[in-house]
Structures are given as structure tokens and as C-alpha cells.
Write a protein that holds these residues in place. Structure first.
Motif, PDB file in Angstrom:
ATOM      1  N   ARG A 589       0.831  -1.203   0.000  1.00 16.31           N
ATOM      2  CA  ARG A 589       0.000   0.000   0.000  1.00 16.31           C
ATOM      3  C   ARG A 589       0.865   1.252   0.000  1.00 16.31           C
ATOM      4  O   ARG A 589       0.572   2.230  -0.704  1.00 16.31           O
ATOM      5  N   ASN A 636      -3.191  12.010   0.366  1.00 17.09           N
ATOM      6  CA  ASN A 636      -3.085  10.651  -0.164  1.00 17.09           C
ATOM      7  C   ASN A 636      -2.217   9.783   0.747  1.00 17.09           C
ATOM      8  O   ASN A 636      -2.546   8.618   1.027  1.00 17.09           O
ATOM      9  N   ARG A 639      -3.727   8.527   4.124  1.00 16.17           N
ATOM     10  CA  ARG A 639      -4.602   7.354   4.105  1.00 16.17           C
ATOM     11  C   ARG A 639      -3.924   6.140   4.722  1.00 16.17           C
ATOM     12  O   ARG A 639      -4.583   5.217   5.219  1.00 16.17           O
ATOM     13  N   ARG A 642      -4.617   5.024   8.369  1.00 14.75           N
ATOM     14  CA  ARG A 642      -5.820   4.284   8.752  1.00 14.75           C
ATOM     15  C   ARG A 642      -5.490   2.806   8.891  1.00 14.75           C
ATOM     16  O   ARG A 642      -4.651   2.267   8.185  1.00 14.75           O
TER      17      ARG A 642
END
Length: 673
Positions: A589, A636, A639, A642
Motif C-alpha cells: 500500500r 493521499n 490514508r 488508517r
């Protein structure tokens, strides 16, 4: 007063003051009163205003406020540019400084103020974001205990945590933070170890259990012998490792830094060429602003800091940006069996008697006497069982010779005792004429590790130990496949039959059994030759060569190992297997966000440059869009902070007590019925 001083020193004070001056300028201009618009300043400023606007308007108070806004916001930018030039570095600050000073010289005060104001906001936003993404580190520092209650001269004394001495008894009461690393010597309690392992469920502690500084007592009372204090605690090592990791550059970031060294001077050359060809100063200055690679420069570090911070909060320590990038490419994971796929607590399961003259207890007595001098992990369950049966050996054998990959040879009371596999019997010329081989194979097929016992030249029996498969091992293998890992390989020194039994129950793709440490190294190297990026999960002892050869070395349960925290490429602080696929998913990710950020940054510059040459994009508009791209890049990356909901849900499910899972399954069956 202190609050005001803190605000003035903050990164937001400059854009706030500059923004207020810009608003004052607009307000004064709107009032347009003669007293407010009286001419101020020397004649050259008046001339500048005339040349800039092509009219007879004088340099007004509104222009003065706008100039002041540009100076307030631009002063720090110019200072940074000059300092960078002094060490022969041409950076973004130089581009903005030239553009702002040029705009002022041609009387375009609004453009100068807008450019510097927006750039200052961008700097403040970047600083705030990096502080936010470093929140995991701040949280770790925050959990560090301030005080400790110790026993001194028979009395309870409260002292600062850093003044606790090694070997002192520390009292940990309900609700208190554990101030040291240590071993429980008395009492029981539940300890919340989330700050260390990322696991929110408290762990029951009793005598001989290990506790860590920074964890919190959720019940009970413990007396702890201090074995790690100050900078020698696990928490201190984690903070140090995360701090280093967040500052370490990834390969992509290093490339972007090299690119910026050439890109920024190229923008200056482009602006000069444009001015020389078009004689349009405003166009040239606008190109300087438009060409700022701010979003590109911050795109990588903000993602790395966020990714490593998120991992640390979940009990996963990643050594740095380079290892984060490599982890995203992992296509093969090699795991040791004992302690990784299994619980690492083997127990004696079988004693097969093959001599008519002996009984089960006698076979166990000979095996325990031989293993008393062995360092092998399988010696402990044999000795424990002998102790329970009342035949624990007295002292140690006269001589113990380990035979790698085969077993051990011990001298017990002048008699030679062999414990191992059939090749060990062959090596020492012992005939198996009582069926030890088939008995061992049958036990191995059932997932147990068999060991043939021979005294002198006579086989007397077979003993077997078994290690319980971890409940979450099959789910871990499945999640690794879901995370993009193509091959999960077991590397074990155990026999093939045992390995195949474990592999069938866990879903392992490939099994390599009966391996020596150098064989594990070769297996990892072979995977690399096949084109795989390999992660090796091991205990760091007999797996050390393979861990060093692998692209990523992973240590599990590293909270109790200072060496693992400092040296492992990825250290899983707890003993939760699901952290392994979670770390790989998070790495993927993070790298995905890095690539997205680079595309956003480059696309913004290309679009703005096209807009400048096509007309319609001014200096202030360009800076506004530029800072907008910085904000998009930052959001961006944020994120990553999280939680991965799927991973969290799976982890919680696997940590449920077995009784609760059975009750839930029974309830679901009743509903279906």
C-alpha cells in the motif's frame, strides 16, 4: 506569554501574519479614502508602481501592506535559498525567491505576496503533516513511564524511572505503567502490551514471565526484577529504531533527490531562455513558480513516514524506506517450522518399547540421561517427561557429541547411547533388527518427530515429540497468498514425513525437510535464482545464514530480543502470525501511494507548464495549484495512517478464546437450523 512565544515560533505564524497583511491591503484598497491612499515611500517605488500598472497610480498604503506580506512570508524562503547556495545546492526555495524578488522589482506586489504566502502555507502544511505521520513515534515516547515504585531497605520508595537500578525489585500496581524491562518474581496481573506488540488484549503475567517498560497494568499486583533500565529497555530500542527508520531514505526517494538536483537548475535555465526569447519578464518568473517540484520532493518521504509509523503502531518495526520498498516486492516467503508454524513448545507424545527386557520408564530414563547434556530444543520435553515419571537423570553425561542432521551420541555411565534417526544408527554400525525404522516412519506420518534410542549396539525403543500447530498458521498462509505472495516455503531440519504432515494442515506450497543451516541458505538462494524476492522468517539462531541471505529477514516475537529489534529488517514485536501478511500488505500500500504521489506531482507540473504557454495561468494561480497538489499528495499519504480493517478483524477473530469461537459457531448453527 509562553503560549504566544510558542505560536510565534510555530510554522504557522509566518503565513498567518502574511495573510493578515494581504487582507489589510485588500481592505485599504477597498476603502479607497484619500487619507489612506496618500503617497508614501521614495520616488523609485512610485516609479515602480507606475511602470507596473502603466498608469499614474502612486505607491499606496495598500501596496505597502502587500509588500510587507511578501517580505514576511519570503524572508525565511530567501534565507534558506542563500544557505543552500552557500553549500552549492540549488533548491526550490531559490526558484520561489527569484520569482518573488522579480515580481517586487517590476511592481507586481500582489503576485509576490501570493507566491510567498502560499509557499509558506505549503511549508507549514508539510511540517504539520510530517509531525502527524510521526505520531506513532510521539505515542511511543508518551508511554514512557515517568516514575517507579521500588523496594529499598524494606520500604516502598517512589523514584524517577531513569533512576531505577539494575536488579532492584519494582512494584507494579493496577493502572500503573511498567517502568522497566524485567521478570516477574511474585504476584499475578494482566498487562496491556499494545505499546510494544500492537495487541490490545491484556496478557496474563505470573512468576517468571517477562514484562516490558511502557506497558500498563490492567489488574493485579506484580513484583518485578529489573533486567533492563533506561536506554536498555525494549521501548527505548523501539523508539530508536522507528526514529532511524522514518529518516532512512528509500531508493525511490534517493532517485528523486538526484533528479531534483538537475531538475531545479533546468527550470532556471528554461526561465532565462524564455525571457531571452520573449522578453517577457512575467512569463519567465511564472515559469520559475510553476516549475517548483515541491509535491514531487515531499511525495516519497511523507508516504514512508506514514507507512513506517502505521506499522510501528501495530507492533511491526520496519528498518527503513529501502526495506519497505523491498517488502512490497516479496513474492516468496520462507518459514521455519518450529516456533513459526508451530507453537515452539514440543511435548513428549510416544515412547515405543522395542526391547523385551525393558519397560516404558526404562527407555525414557536412558533417553533423558543422554539428552541431559544436549542443547537441542527437543531435549527439554524428554527431560520434563522423565522428571514427571520420577526418572530424571542425575548430573550430565560424561561426553555428548552432536551429529548434525542425525542426532546425538552420549556417554552415560560408560555406555554409549544414540538418539536420532536411522542414518545415525548406520554411521555407528548399529543394526535395526526390531523394527525401529517402520515405527519411526509411522510416528512421522502422524506429524510427530521420532527419535530412535540405542544403548551400545542394541536398539531399545523409539520416542516421539510433537509440536502443536499454531491455530492461525493456515490463515496466515492464506493471507500471504492474498497479499500477492506466490510461494510459501517451509524450511525445517525435521524429517520429511513430519514436515509434510504440518504442510498439509497449513497449506504450505513447498516443503524442504531434513535441512542443515547451510541447506536453508541454499534453499533461499535457489528461490532468489528463480527470480523471487524472498522474505525469511526464523529464530535468528540456526536460521542466521538464511536470514542474512534473504532479501528481507523477519524476526517474530522480537519484543524479548534486543538483537532482533536492532538487526531484523522487519521485527514483529508480538507473537501474532497475522502480522506477517499485514506487514507485506502495508508495504505494498505504501509503495502504491508513493507511485500515485509521483504521478500527481509530475502531472501537475506538466499541466501548469502547458497552461502558462497557452496563456491564462498567472504566477499566483500557478502557486495556488502547486500548493494544491502538495495538499493532495499529503492527504493521499495520510490514508496509510488508517487501519487495514480486514487485517484487524481477522487478527481479533484469531485471538478469541477457543470457547468463545465454539459458542459463536454453535449459535450460528442453531440459527441456520
Amino acid at each position: 506569554m509562553n503560549r504566544l512565544q510558542t505560536w510565534v515560533r510555530s510554522s504557522w505564524s509566518v503565513p498567518a501574519i502574511s495573510g493578515l497583511l494581504i487582507l489589510l491591503s485588500f481592505g485599504v484598497e477597498r476603502l479607497d479614502a484619500g487619507a489612506w491612499n496618500s503617497v508614501v515611500g521614495p520616488q523609485w517605488w512610485i516609479d515602480a508602481g507606475v511602470h507596473a500598472h502603466g498608469s499614474g497610480h502612486a505607491f499606496t498604503l495598500a501596496n505597502l501592506f502587500m509588500l510587507a506580506a511578501a517580505v514576511v512570508a519570503g524572508y525565511g524562503i530567501v534565507v534558506k535559498a542563500v544557505r543552500a547556495l552557500s553549500v552549492k545546492v540549488i533548491g526550490i526555495d531559490l526558484l520561489v525567491s527569484i520569482a518573488a524578488i522579480g515580481a517586487i522589482l517590476i511592481g507586481n506586489f500582489w503576485e509576490a505576496a501570493a507566491v510567498t504566502f502560499l509557499f509558506a502555507i505549503g511549508h507549514a502544511l508539510e511540517a504539520a503533516t510530517l509531525n502527524k505521520t510521526r505520531s506513532a513515534l510521539s505515542e511511543l515516547v508518551a508511554v514512557a513511564p515517568d516514575s517507579a515504585v521500588v523496594m529499598r531497605d524494606g520500604e516502598q520508595v517512589e523514584v524517577p524511572a531513569h533512576l531505577v537500578r539494575m536488579g532492584e525489585i519494582v512494584l507494579v500496581k493496577n493502572g500503573a505503567k511498567v517502568p522497566v524491562d524485567g521478570q516477574v518474581v511474585s504476584g499475578t496481573g494482566a498487562i496491556d502490551e499494545a505499546s510494544i506488540t500492537g495487541e490490545s488484549i491484556p496478557v496474563e503475567k505470573a512468576k517468571s514471565d517477562q514484562v516490558f517498560a511502557g506497558t500498563v497494568s490492567r489488574g493485579g499486583f506484580l513484583q518485578v526484577l529489573a533486567t533492563g533500565i533506561g536506554a536498555d529497555t525494549t521501548l527505548a530500542r523501539i523508539i530508536h529504531r522507528v526514529e532511524e527508520a522514518q529518516d532512512a531514505k528509500a531508493k525511490t526517494q534517493a532517485f528523486i533527490d538526484r533528479f531534483s538536483k538537475w531538475y531545479t537548475p533546468a527550470v532556471i535555465v528554461l526561465a532565462l531562455a524564455t525571457w531571452f526569447i520573449t522578453q517577457d519578464v512575467v512569463l519567465a518568473l511564472t515559469l520559475l513558480v510553476i516549475g517548483c517540484p515541491g509535491a514531487l520532493v515531499i511525495s516519497i518521504p511523507v508516504a514512508i513516514v506514514a507507512g513506517i509509523g502505521r506499522a510501528a503502531r501495530n507492533g511491526i518495526l520496519i528498518k527503513g524506506g529501502e526495506y519497505l520498498e523491498t517488502s512490497a516486492k516479496i513474492s516468496a516467503v520462507a518459514v521455519d517450522k518450529t516456533g513459526t508454524l508451530t507453537e515452539g513448545r514440543p511435548q513428549l507424545t510416544d515412547v515405543v518399547v522395542l526391547s523385551a527386557e525393558l519397560d516404558r520408564t526404562e527407555v525414557l530414563r536412558w533417553a533423558a540421561a543422554a539428552e541431559a547434556g544436549s542443547e537441542h530444543p527437543l531435549a527439554k520435553p524428554i527431560l520434563d517427561s522423565a522428571r514427571e515419571a520420577g526418572v530424571a537423570p542425575q548430573g550430565i553425561p560424561g561426553h555428548v557429541t552432536p551429529v548434525p542432521g542425525k542426532g546425538i551420541v552420549s556417554d552415560v555411565g560408560g555406555q554409549r547411547v544414540l538418539i536420532g534417526n536411522p542414518p545415525l544408527l548406520d554411521q555407528y554400525g548399529v543394526r535395526d533388527d526390531v523394527g525401529a525404522g517402520p515405527a519411526a516412519q509411522e510416528l512421522a506420518a502422524a506429524g510427530r518427530t521420532p527419535m530412535i534410542v540405542a544403548v551400545d549396539d542394541r536398539v531399545i525403543g523409539v520416542i516421539a515429540v510433537a509440536d502443536q500447530i499454531r491455530e492461525d498458521a493456515p490463515a496466515m498462509v492464506a493471507r500471504l497468498h492474498d497479499a500477492g505472495v506466490k510461494k510459501v516455503v517451509m524450511l525445517t531440519g525435521d524429517t520429511r514425513l513430519v514436515a509434510e504432515s504440518i504442510g498439509a494442515k497449513t497449506g504450505i506450497d513447498e516443503i524442504h525437510a531434513s535441512l542443515l543451516p547451510e541447506d536453508k541458505l541454499e534453499a533461499v538462494a535457489q528461490l532468489q535464482r528463480e527470480g523471487h524476492t524472498v522474505a525469511m522468517v526464523g529464530d535468528g539462531v540456526n536460521d542466521a545464514p538464511a536470514l542474512a541471505t534473504a532479501d528481507i529477514g523477519v524476526a517474530m516475537g522480537a519484543a524479548g530480543s534486543a538483537v532482533a529489534v536492532e538487526t531484523a529488517d522487519i521485527a514483529l514485536m508480538g507473537d501474532n502470525l497475522m502480522k506477517l501478511p499485514e506487514s507485506i500488505s502495508l508495504a505494498k500500500r505504501t509503495v502504491s501511494v508513493m507511485k500515485q504521489n509521483i504521478v500527481i506531482a509530475l502531472a501537475t507540473v506538466v499541466v501548469l507548464l502547458a497552461g502558462v504557454f497557452a496563456g491564462g495561468v498567472t504566477m499566483s494561480v500557478g502557486m495556488l495549484v502547486h500548493e494544491g497538489s502538495v495538499l493532495v499528495v499529503i492527504l493521499n499519504a495520510m490514508r496509510l495512517m488508517r487501519n487495514d480493517q480486514n487485517s484487524t478483524a481477522m487478527s481479533k477473530e484469531l485471538r478469541k478464546p477457543r470457547r468463545q469461537q465454539v459458542q459463536e459457531e454453535a449459535g450460528a448453527t442453531a440459527v441456520d437450523a
